[in-house]
Design a protein around this motif. Structure first.
Motif, PDB file in Angstrom:
ATOM      1  N   SER A 149     157.133  19.412  -3.904  1.00 51.90           N
ATOM      2  CA  SER A 149     158.033  18.388  -4.470  1.00 51.90           C
ATOM      3  C   SER A 149     158.088  17.107  -3.650  1.00 51.90           C
ATOM      4  CB  SER A 149     159.447  18.957  -4.607  1.00 51.90           C
ATOM      5  OG  SER A 149     159.977  19.303  -3.335  1.00 51.90           O
ATOM      6  N   CYS A 150     157.540  17.130  -2.431  1.00 52.17           N
ATOM      7  CA  CYS A 150     157.591  15.943  -1.569  1.00 52.17           C
ATOM      8  C   CYS A 150     156.237  15.252  -1.447  1.00 52.17           C
ATOM      9  CB  CYS A 150     158.108  16.312  -0.178  1.00 52.17           C
ATOM     10  SG  CYS A 150     159.871  16.682  -0.129  1.00 52.17           S
ATOM     11  N   THR A 151     155.251  15.739  -2.168  1.00 47.45           N
ATOM     12  CA  THR A 151     153.905  15.168  -2.101  1.00 47.45           C
ATOM     13  C   THR A 151     153.558  14.564  -3.448  1.00 47.45           C
ATOM     14  OG1 THR A 151     153.295  16.912  -0.541  1.00 47.45           O
ATOM     15  CG2 THR A 151     151.501  15.636  -1.506  1.00 47.45           C
ATOM     16  N   SER A 152     153.109  13.319  -3.458  1.00 51.78           N
ATOM     17  CA  SER A 152     152.786  12.637  -4.710  1.00 51.78           C
ATOM     18  C   SER A 152     151.406  13.051  -5.206  1.00 51.78           C
ATOM     19  CB  SER A 152     152.814  11.127  -4.505  1.00 51.78           C
ATOM     20  OG  SER A 152     151.739  10.722  -3.681  1.00 51.78           O
ATOM     21  N   ALA A 153     151.142  12.707  -6.458  1.00 47.13           N
ATOM     22  CA  ALA A 153     149.832  12.996  -7.046  1.00 47.13           C
ATOM     23  C   ALA A 153     148.735  12.270  -6.273  1.00 47.13           C
ATOM     24  CB  ALA A 153     149.818  12.584  -8.513  1.00 47.13           C
ATOM     25  N   VAL A 154     148.995  11.032  -5.860  1.00 46.36           N
ATOM     26  CA  VAL A 154     148.009  10.261  -5.098  1.00 46.36           C
ATOM     27  C   VAL A 154     147.695  10.954  -3.776  1.00 46.36           C
ATOM     28  CG1 VAL A 154     147.616   8.068  -3.921  1.00 46.36           C
ATOM     29  CG2 VAL A 154     148.705   8.092  -6.165  1.00 46.36           C
ATOM     30  N   GLU A 155     148.736  11.465  -3.116  1.00 45.40           N
ATOM     31  CA  GLU A 155     148.533  12.140  -1.838  1.00 45.40           C
ATOM     32  C   GLU A 155     147.789  13.461  -2.001  1.00 45.40           C
ATOM     33  OE1 GLU A 155     152.447  10.438   0.537  1.00 45.40           O
ATOM     34  OE2 GLU A 155     152.614  12.186  -0.751  1.00 45.40           O
ATOM     35  N   ARG A 156     148.074  14.158  -3.087  1.00 44.81           N
ATOM     36  CA  ARG A 156     147.361  15.425  -3.324  1.00 44.81           C
ATOM     37  C   ARG A 156     145.881  15.181  -3.574  1.00 44.81           C
ATOM     38  NH1 ARG A 156     152.230  16.726  -5.951  1.00 44.81           N
ATOM     39  NH2 ARG A 156     151.448  16.089  -7.998  1.00 44.81           N
ATOM     40  N   GLU A 157     145.568  14.016  -4.132  1.00 43.67           N
ATOM     41  CA  GLU A 157     144.169  13.664  -4.351  1.00 43.67           C
ATOM     42  C   GLU A 157     143.484  13.235  -3.060  1.00 43.67           C
ATOM     43  OE1 GLU A 157     144.470  10.598  -7.220  1.00 43.67           O
ATOM     44  OE2 GLU A 157     145.195  11.935  -8.819  1.00 43.67           O
ATOM     45  N   ARG A 175     174.815  22.237   2.715  1.00 43.07           N
ATOM     46  CA  ARG A 175     174.064  23.002   1.733  1.00 43.07           C
ATOM     47  C   ARG A 175     172.733  22.311   1.445  1.00 43.07           C
ATOM     48  NH1 ARG A 175     177.452  22.812  -1.616  1.00 43.07           N
ATOM     49  NH2 ARG A 175     176.698  21.654  -3.401  1.00 43.07           N
ATOM     50  N   THR A 176     171.704  23.081   1.156  1.00 43.96           N
ATOM     51  CA  THR A 176     170.368  22.535   0.955  1.00 43.96           C
ATOM     52  C   THR A 176     169.871  22.878  -0.440  1.00 43.96           C
ATOM     53  OG1 THR A 176     169.894  22.826   3.316  1.00 43.96           O
ATOM     54  CG2 THR A 176     168.015  22.479   1.865  1.00 43.96           C
ATOM     55  N   TYR A 177     169.305  21.862  -1.104  1.00 44.85           N
ATOM     56  CA  TYR A 177     168.712  22.059  -2.426  1.00 44.85           C
ATOM     57  C   TYR A 177     167.197  21.879  -2.330  1.00 44.85           C
ATOM     58  CZ  TYR A 177     173.375  21.579  -4.521  1.00 44.85           C
ATOM     59  OH  TYR A 177     174.689  21.757  -4.874  1.00 44.85           O
ATOM     60  N   PHE A 178     166.465  22.723  -3.071  1.00 49.76           N
ATOM     61  CA  PHE A 178     165.014  22.584  -3.171  1.00 49.76           C
ATOM     62  C   PHE A 178     164.650  22.336  -4.628  1.00 49.76           C
ATOM     63  CE2 PHE A 178     165.661  24.984   0.713  1.00 49.76           C
ATOM     64  CZ  PHE A 178     164.780  24.364   1.587  1.00 49.76           C
ATOM     65  N   TYR A 179     163.772  21.380  -4.824  1.00 48.84           N
ATOM     66  CA  TYR A 179     163.385  20.989  -6.176  1.00 48.84           C
ATOM     67  C   TYR A 179     162.520  22.074  -6.807  1.00 48.84           C
ATOM     68  CZ  TYR A 179     161.326  18.250  -9.978  1.00 48.84           C
ATOM     69  OH  TYR A 179     160.917  17.794 -11.201  1.00 48.84           O
ATOM     70  N   ALA A 180     162.880  22.469  -8.040  1.00 49.54           N
ATOM     71  CA  ALA A 180     162.080  23.429  -8.798  1.00 49.54           C
ATOM     72  C   ALA A 180     161.463  22.743 -10.002  1.00 49.54           C
ATOM     73  CB  ALA A 180     162.942  24.615  -9.234  1.00 49.54           C
ATOM     74  N   ASN A 181     162.308  22.130 -10.824  1.00 49.86           N
ATOM     75  CA  ASN A 181     161.848  21.412 -12.008  1.00 49.86           C
ATOM     76  C   ASN A 181     163.008  20.558 -12.524  1.00 49.86           C
ATOM     77  OD1 ASN A 181     163.547  23.254 -13.565  1.00 49.86           O
ATOM     78  ND2 ASN A 181     161.892  24.746 -13.312  1.00 49.86           N
ATOM     79  N   GLU A 182     162.746  19.788 -13.564  1.00 44.54           N
ATOM     80  CA  GLU A 182     163.767  18.888 -14.099  1.00 44.54           C
ATOM     81  C   GLU A 182     164.923  19.660 -14.739  1.00 44.54           C
ATOM     82  OE1 GLU A 182     163.781  15.279 -13.870  1.00 44.54           O
ATOM     83  OE2 GLU A 182     162.520  16.101 -12.281  1.00 44.54           O
ATOM     84  N   ALA A 183     164.617  20.811 -15.317  1.00 44.57           N
ATOM     85  CA  ALA A 183     165.683  21.623 -15.922  1.00 44.57           C
ATOM     86  C   ALA A 183     166.677  22.089 -14.855  1.00 44.57           C
ATOM     87  CB  ALA A 183     165.077  22.819 -16.649  1.00 44.57           C
ATOM     88  N   THR A 192     169.700  15.119  -3.409  1.00 45.16           N
ATOM     89  CA  THR A 192     168.511  15.969  -3.466  1.00 45.16           C
ATOM     90  C   THR A 192     168.643  17.049  -4.528  1.00 45.16           C
ATOM     91  OG1 THR A 192     169.430  17.251  -1.614  1.00 45.16           O
ATOM     92  CG2 THR A 192     167.716  15.632  -1.090  1.00 45.16           C
ATOM     93  N   ALA A 193     169.856  17.259  -5.054  1.00 49.60           N
ATOM     94  CA  ALA A 193     170.040  18.216  -6.148  1.00 49.60           C
ATOM     95  C   ALA A 193     169.692  17.605  -7.497  1.00 49.60           C
ATOM     96  CB  ALA A 193     171.488  18.713  -6.173  1.00 49.60           C
ATOM     97  N   LEU A 194     169.539  16.277  -7.538  1.00 53.64           N
ATOM     98  CA  LEU A 194     169.451  15.586  -8.822  1.00 53.64           C
ATOM     99  C   LEU A 194     168.051  15.091  -9.173  1.00 53.64           C
ATOM    100  CD1 LEU A 194     172.726  13.480  -8.639  1.00 53.64           C
ATOM    101  CD2 LEU A 194     172.365  15.666  -9.799  1.00 53.64           C
ATOM    102  N   GLY A 195     167.085  15.338  -8.311  1.00 50.86           N
ATOM    103  CA  GLY A 195     165.751  14.851  -8.629  1.00 50.86           C
ATOM    104  C   GLY A 195     164.715  15.255  -7.609  1.00 50.86           C
ATOM    105  N   ARG A 196     163.503  14.848  -7.881  1.00 49.31           N
ATOM    106  CA  ARG A 196     162.366  15.174  -7.028  1.00 49.31           C
ATOM    107  C   ARG A 196     162.482  14.415  -5.701  1.00 49.31           C
ATOM    108  NH1 ARG A 196     157.296  17.217  -8.498  1.00 49.31           N
ATOM    109  NH2 ARG A 196     155.646  16.770  -6.992  1.00 49.31           N
ATOM    110  N   PRO A 197     162.476  15.104  -4.563  1.00 50.02           N
ATOM    111  CA  PRO A 197     162.684  14.423  -3.271  1.00 50.02           C
ATOM    112  C   PRO A 197     161.557  13.483  -2.874  1.00 50.02           C
ATOM    113  CG  PRO A 197     162.208  16.762  -2.945  1.00 50.02           C
ATOM    114  CD  PRO A 197     162.430  16.570  -4.411  1.00 50.02           C
TER     115      PRO A 197
END
Length: 600
Positions: A162-170, A198-206, A236-241
């Motif tokens: 969730s912390c790595t962009s598509a450009v970075e993955r490429e 408290r800590t939140y981890f991004y799973a998906n938009e839902a 961090t609970a409300l979107g992609r970090p």
């Protein structure tokens, strides 16, 4: 581009925000409005003094507590002081659960740790405690304390994804962000070394939508429980970090560029609000870098946007990043290692831009619900690699919603070296633009993690070097805000501290500045189950004081309870004093025959 996309989201439809204007006219209007603020005249001399609060009077401090609750507090605080128990507390909880079974284990927890630190399982079950505390002068900040129970490996995997962009993955964009604002596998589990957040981890938009619904229910519960409640949220609970990392990188590099220009003009080392660049010299420097033509540069720095002083401060500089002109295409900064100019903005894919937009929309929905319910919304601070973006997005909400009174409160972590600069800049921006400043001051929850991450990755430690330096920073920031409150009756601050010295400092400065409890400009906050000897005497003396009230099912708040136990072990001096006062009150009740005291 990323920043232009952020701006456009907030400047259309329901998410419209005013531009960051620091023009002279706006400043003059704000100043005129401040001079007209009531409550700052000679009539205040006739007001009574600020009430004296005795934190050692156990009868008053524990008047709201039955004797068995004092015994529970003593037991829990004593267990929290045992290094052997804390070192193996997770294994002990697991073993106890296996031996007793689920039902008896939950009863045991409600009689001990859960009962001490958590208000109840749902919105209905917490109402009696909220009403009880309110009867003794203590309000509530509601927070749903449930946290996903992930293994370290699962947390690390989710964080890296969730912390790595598509450009970075490429593999083509890895070097564009500074090390501090890149995801690092060794620190993928953000819970490690964190004892009070408290800590939140991004799973998906839902999942983010689900978190938003939970926050909405908290806001509704706070509005239904009292007419002056608070609710807390984490961005961090409300979107992609990833978005927070990239935006933080942009904001930090743009500010650093300002200080580099200041150093060239011989103004290095000044406080943020005292640093002013000569515009003519700045234009020359920017032109020499080849960033844009001289004509284009002159269009950036006009009297309409910057006034006629011929100088530019950090607030003016920050406003340029929001420019509706062609400036955005020129946003490059020099890399001090290579000497090359690099783009300030990172590319977002269409899906990433959509995720960013949804995050901003969720924030807007929560702020509107808070306004509808009459609930103040506190945006919690998080790690330094997220915080510049979190603070900036919170500021945007403040500009929109803090019109007649502070609805949105930003959180300032005073263990940070740049805490004072952050506070003074935001206070000044509120003055210039005419919105109401609202702040919560904390020491900070991520110290150990931040220090380790900075050392291992190789960037400057953002934390003050000593506990004493952090205390000094807290008092410096607090004093500045209190001075602002003296002249601006619409500004408000929450002193979120368990430190008696800090509370005493606040009370002393309030008396010296003529800030009264009835004005409800200065709030105090402590965690439920901790430091009742501070909260209840303040409340009974008429000061606005609040408990941070978590709630949720027993099994789902166990991670929260683990941190409460660890936090109590970390403040040995304060916990020892609290245990001493609890014993003192129990012995007093035994002597006076009031062991069966019933609060009334």
């Amino acid at each position: 581009m990323a920043l232009r996309r952020i701006v456009s989201v907030w400047c259309t439809g329901a998410l419209r925000f005013a531009p960051l204007s620091t023009a002279p006219a706006a400043r003059e209007q704000t100043a005129a409005g401040r001079e007209a603020v009531p409550g700052c005249g000679a009539a205040e001399a006739a007001r009574p003094p600020v009430p004296v609060v005795d934190f050692g009077n156990t009868q008053e401090a524990y008047r709201s507590r039955r004797s068995w609750e004092l015994v529970r507090s003593l037991l829990v605080l004593r267990l929290c002081a045992s290094p052997a128990l804390l070192a193996h507390h997770e294994q002990l909880l697991h073993l106890t659960r296996r031996l007793l079974g689920q039902r008896l284990f939950e009863k045991l927890m409600k009689m001990t740790f859960y009962g001490q630190f958590v208000a109840g399982e749902d919105q209905e079950s917490i109402r009696p405690l909220i009403r009880h505390n309110r009867a003794f002068g203590v309000g509530s900040i509601l927070d749903y304390g449930v946290e996903e129970d992930l293994s370290p490996e699962e947390a690390e995997r989710k964080e890296m994804e969730s912390c790595t962009s598509a450009v970075e993955r490429e593999g083509s964009g890895t070097s564009k962000r500074e090390k501090q604002y890149q995801a690092h596998r060794a620190f993928g589990d953000r819970r490690d070394g964190v004892i009070s957040a408290r800590t939140y981890f991004y799973a998906n938009e839902a999942k983010c939508d689900s978190h938003m619904e939970t926050f909405l229910r908290c806001i509704e519960a706070a509005g239904g429980a009292s007419d002056d409640g608070f609710s807390a949220i984490k961005l961090t609970a409300l979107g992609r970090p990833q978005f927070l990392l990239q935006f933080s990188d942009v904001l930090t590099r743009w500010r650093r560029f300002f200080h580099q220009m200041a150093a060239e003009q011989g103004k290095a080392g000044l406080a943020a609000m005292d640093t002013k660049l000569e515009v003519a010299v700045l234009q020359e420097s920017v032109a020499k870098m080849g960033i844009a033509s001289r004509t284009e540069i002159e269009n950036w720095f006009t009297a309409e946007t910057l006034g006629v002083s011929g100088t530019l401060d950090l607030l003016d500089w920050s406003s340029l990043i929001d420019s509706r002109t062609e400036l955005s295409k020129h946003l490059v900064v020099p890399n001090m290692q290579t000497g090359q100019l690099e783009p300030l903005l990172s590319r977002f894919t269409e899906e990433e831009e959509l995720q960013m937009t949804r995050m901003l929309q969720r924030m807007d929905i929560l702020a509107k619900k808070a306004a509808e319910m009459g609930v103040r919304l506190m945006v919690d601070a998080e790690q330094t690699y997220f915080q510049p973006a979190i603070s900036r997005l919170t500021l945007e909400m403040q500009r929109k919603f803090n019109v007649g009174k502070p609805l949105i409160f930003n959180t300032y972590q005073c263990y940070l070296k740049d805490a004072y600069d952050n506070v003074t800049l935001d206070v000044e921006l509120a003055r210039r633009e005419g919105w109401c400043f609202g702040a919560k001051l904390v020491r900070g929850a991520y110290m150990a993690q931040e220090r380790t991450r900075a050392a291992e990755i190789g960037y400057e430690d953002p934390i003050n070097p000593t506990y004493e330096a952090t205390n000094a920073m807290y008092h410096r920031c607090l004093n500045y805000v209190l001075e602002e409150l003296k002249h601006n009756t619409k500004a408000k601050v929450m002193v979120a501290s368990h430190n008696e010295d800090t509370i005493r400092f606040t009370l002393r400065r309030m008396e010296e500045l003529g800030l009264y409890p009835a004005d409800r400009q200065v709030y105090f906050g402590q965690l439920l189950g901790m430091c009742d000897q501070i909260s209840f005497p303040l409340g009974q003396a008429g000061f606005p004081v609040y408990k941070y009230v978590p709630y949720g099912p027993v099994m789902e708040v166990l991670p929260y309870l683990s941190r409460r136990a660890l936090e109590n072990s970390g403040v040995v001096k304060d916990a020892w004093r609290e245990r001493q006062l609890l014993w003192q009150e129990l012995k007093r009740r035994l002597r006076t025959g009031s062991l069966f005291h019933r609060p009334a």
